[in-house]
Every structure is written in structure tokens, then in C-alpha cells.
Write a protein that holds these residues in place. Structure first.
Motif, short mmCIF file in Angstrom:
data_model
loop_
_atom_site.label_atom_id
_atom_site.label_comp_id
_atom_site.label_asym_id
_atom_site.label_seq_id
_atom_site.Cartn_x
_atom_site.Cartn_y
_atom_site.Cartn_z
N ALA A 194 27.42 2.81 4.62
CA ALA A 194 27.49 2.60 3.17
C ALA A 194 26.28 1.81 2.69
N TYR A 195 26.01 1.92 1.38
CA TYR A 195 24.94 1.14 0.77
C TYR A 195 25.52 -0.14 0.18
N THR A 196 24.77 -1.22 0.27
CA THR A 196 25.11 -2.46 -0.41
C THR A 196 23.90 -2.91 -1.23
N ASN A 197 24.17 -3.68 -2.27
CA ASN A 197 23.09 -4.38 -2.99
C ASN A 197 22.99 -5.73 -2.31
N ARG A 198 22.10 -5.83 -1.33
CA ARG A 198 22.08 -6.97 -0.41
C ARG A 198 20.91 -7.90 -0.69
N LEU A 199 21.24 -9.16 -0.87
CA LEU A 199 20.22 -10.20 -1.01
C LEU A 199 19.92 -10.78 0.37
N PHE A 200 18.62 -10.91 0.63
CA PHE A 200 18.17 -11.58 1.86
C PHE A 200 17.49 -12.89 1.49
N PHE A 201 17.85 -13.94 2.19
CA PHE A 201 17.17 -15.23 2.11
C PHE A 201 16.48 -15.40 3.46
N ASN B 59 10.60 -19.16 9.53
CA ASN B 59 10.71 -18.90 10.97
C ASN B 59 11.35 -17.54 11.27
N SER B 60 11.50 -16.72 10.23
CA SER B 60 12.06 -15.36 10.31
C SER B 60 13.59 -15.32 10.36
N GLN B 61 14.23 -16.47 10.47
CA GLN B 61 15.70 -16.48 10.38
C GLN B 61 16.09 -16.02 8.97
N TYR B 62 17.15 -15.25 8.88
CA TYR B 62 17.55 -14.80 7.55
C TYR B 62 19.06 -14.87 7.36
N HIS B 63 19.43 -14.93 6.06
CA HIS B 63 20.83 -14.97 5.65
C HIS B 63 21.00 -13.87 4.60
N CYS B 64 22.18 -13.30 4.51
CA CYS B 64 22.35 -12.22 3.53
C CYS B 64 23.64 -12.36 2.74
N TYR B 65 23.59 -11.85 1.52
CA TYR B 65 24.72 -11.88 0.60
C TYR B 65 24.80 -10.51 -0.07
N ASP B 66 25.97 -9.89 -0.02
CA ASP B 66 26.20 -8.62 -0.70
C ASP B 66 26.83 -8.88 -2.07
N LYS B 67 26.26 -8.28 -3.10
CA LYS B 67 26.69 -8.52 -4.47
C LYS B 67 28.20 -8.34 -4.62
N ARG B 68 28.84 -9.36 -5.11
CA ARG B 68 30.30 -9.35 -5.25
C ARG B 68 30.74 -8.50 -6.45
N HIS B 69 30.09 -8.72 -7.60
CA HIS B 69 30.47 -8.03 -8.84
C HIS B 69 29.51 -6.87 -9.09
N THR B 70 29.86 -5.70 -8.61
CA THR B 70 29.04 -4.51 -8.85
C THR B 70 29.21 -4.09 -10.31
N PHE B 71 28.13 -3.61 -10.90
CA PHE B 71 28.05 -3.38 -12.34
C PHE B 71 28.72 -2.06 -12.71
N THR B 72 29.99 -2.13 -13.06
CA THR B 72 30.78 -0.92 -13.33
C THR B 72 30.24 -0.11 -14.50
N LEU B 73 29.61 -0.79 -15.47
CA LEU B 73 29.07 -0.09 -16.64
C LEU B 73 28.04 0.97 -16.24
N ALA B 74 27.33 0.72 -15.16
CA ALA B 74 26.32 1.66 -14.66
C ALA B 74 26.82 2.47 -13.47
N GLY B 75 28.07 2.26 -13.07
CA GLY B 75 28.61 2.98 -11.92
C GLY B 75 28.19 2.42 -10.59
N GLU B 76 27.71 1.17 -10.57
CA GLU B 76 27.28 0.57 -9.30
C GLU B 76 28.44 0.48 -8.31
N ASP B 77 29.64 0.30 -8.83
CA ASP B 77 30.82 0.18 -7.96
C ASP B 77 31.11 1.47 -7.19
N LYS B 78 30.62 2.59 -7.71
CA LYS B 78 30.84 3.89 -7.06
C LYS B 78 29.78 4.20 -6.01
N VAL B 79 28.68 3.44 -6.03
CA VAL B 79 27.54 3.73 -5.16
C VAL B 79 27.36 2.67 -4.07
N TYR B 80 27.60 1.42 -4.45
CA TYR B 80 27.35 0.30 -3.54
C TYR B 80 28.65 -0.42 -3.19
#
Length: 258
Positions: A91-98, A102-123
Motif C-alpha cells: 500500500a501507499y502511505t503519505n510518509r514523513l521522514f525525519f 548520522n543517517s538514522q531516521y524516524h517516520c510518521y504516516d499521515k493520520r488524517h488523510t484528506f478526504t476532500l481530495a480522495g486521499e483516504d482512498k489512495v493512501y
């Protein structure tokens, strides 16, 4: 442990569904930053624009961009933050990388997908908030539409900095300005909002208004143009304000149901 955090914001137009060109353009802008910088923040979906057709892009582009972020973070000795369409576990996510230097990374997947644009159906939506401990600052990064939901951002864990990366269109930019300031004031934290500029292929216009607000809602930087903005965040400002105005001590305690 740092007492100050020097940040840079890349407010830029984006090339539609063209990760390679966006990486090159943003890399050029990052390379213009001459001062020592601790954190560089990019807009939402900075490699593609706010596309609802991630299948038009190679599924490996997300991993390619993550490697690019790691390289730039090492080169600049600075954290790099931004979100991209990311394909994982079918599946696709709208994923934020921090990404840290030192190349270590953390990630967050968008909690509130934008239903007005149909983001909830894609991500696929995320379900967990992220707190990053970086150079003595506790940072909570969120994405665009999350800004409209204050409960998700409520400072129940004593973070210092709230970040919103976005593709927030011009017709609703008053809400963007107002809510960023509100999130800073109500959470007694710095609030960083990073938006894009220009037009996308769907005809939406973006007017920037990237900004940084301090714990009292005062703006430290603001722009409507394609530019690199900078600001210095201070631990002393946070502690002084919170010790003088103990509003967080009266906050409601709660947890979110899954």
C-alpha cells in the motif's frame, strides 16, 4: 545537548510527479544555505506534488528519496524533514521522514488523510504519533490536514516543537495561518509550518505562507515567495514562557482510542 536549534525552511514550487527533478531542484536550494543549520524542513510530498496517482511513479522512488535525504543530511550535517508517497507492505502511505545527520531516521504516516481530495482512498492512514528527540529538543512532526485536528496535536507529552509540512492551497490559506498560530499558543511550543508555492497539474494554486511561531504565537519568519527561510529556536524561550505562564499544568489529560 543544544540550547538553540537553527532551522531552515525550503518553500518551493514542485514539479508534478517528477521525483528526480524535484530532488535536483531542492538539492540546489539546500546547497545555498551558508550558515550552520540543525534542521531543514521540506513541504509535504516534496518529490511529486499532492498527487492522487502514486502508481504513476516507480514504487522504488520512496527508497531512492530516503537515500537522497540521508546523503543530504550527512553533507549538510543537518536533519532533513519532509513527506513523500511511500510504497510499503502492498500500500501507499503519505510518509514523513525525519532523517538525522548520522543517517538514522524516524517516520510518521499521515493520520488524517484528506478526504476532500480522495486521499483516504489512495493512501493508508497512520495511527501513531511520532516524537523525535533531537539535539535536546522534543519534536512532533505532522502533515497538512492534521493541522485541522487539535486533539491529535495536543501537547500531552511536553514536546518543544510542532512541525506541519503541507501542500495547502491558496483559497484556504487564512485557515493555515490561523491554525498554525493557534497550535503554537495552545501547546506552548514552537510551531513550524512549511508550505509550497506555485500551481500543480490539477490547477490548484499554493501561496506559501510558511512560517515559524513561538510559544506565544509571535512569528519569527514568514514568506509568500519561493525562498529559503531561517529561524533560531531557543530552549530558554520555551522554559521561561512555560515557567511564567503555567497553562500546560491545567491541560486535560486524555488518551486517544485506536
Amino acid at each position: 545537548m543544544a540550547t538553540e536549534l537553527q532551522i531552515a525552511i525550503i518553500q518551493t514550487s514542485l514539479f508534478w510527479e517528477n521525483p528526480e527533478q524535484n530532488r535536483k531542484s531542492i538539492s540546489d536550494k539546500i546547497d545555498t544555505i551558508s550558515m550552520e543549520t540543525d534542521m531543514i524542513v521540506l513541504p509535504e510530498m516534496f518529490t511529486t506534488g499532492f498527487t492522487m496517482s502514486p502508481q504513476n511513479i516507480d514504487k522504488n522512488e520512496g527508497k531512492t528519496t530516503l537515500k537522497w535525504m540521508q546523503e543530504k543530511a550527512r553533507q549538510q550535517n543537518s536533519a532533513i524533514v519532509g513527506s513523500i508517497p511511500f510504497y510499503t507492505n502492498g500500500a501507499y502511505t503519505n510518509r514523513l521522514f525525519f532523517v538525522e545527520p548520522n543517517s538514522q531516521y524516524h517516520c510518521y504516516d499521515k493520520r488524517h488523510t484528506f478526504t476532500l481530495a480522495g486521499e483516504d482512498k489512495v493512501y493508508r492512514a497512520g495511527s501513531e504519533r511520532l516524537i523525535v528527540n533531537y539535539k535536546g529538543f522534543r519534536i512532533c512532526p505532522l502533515i497538512c490536514y492534521d493541522l485541522r485536528f487539535p486533539v491529535w496535536a495536543r501537547n500531552t507529552v511536553d514536546y518543544d516543537i510542532l512541525i506541519y509540512v503541507a501542500n495547502w492551497p491558496k483559497p484556504r490559506v487564512t485557515a493555515w495561518d490561523t491554525l498554525l498560530k493557534a497550535r503554537a499558543i495552545e501547546n506552548m511550543a514552537y510551531c513550524i509550518g512549511v508550505n509550497r508555492v506555485g500551481f500543480d497539474e490539477t490547477g490548484h494554486e499554493y501561496s506559501g505562507h510558511s512560517a515559524v511561531y513561538d510559544t506565544l504565537g509571535n512569528d519569527l519568519c514568514f514568506s509568500k515567495k519561493e525562498s529559503v527561510l531561517t529561524a533560531k529556536l531557543s530552549k530558554e524561550h520555551i522554559s521561561t514562557t512555560r515557567n511564567k505562564l503555567k497553562f500546560l499544568a491545567d491541560r486535560d489529560s486524555f488518551t486517544l482510542a485506536p
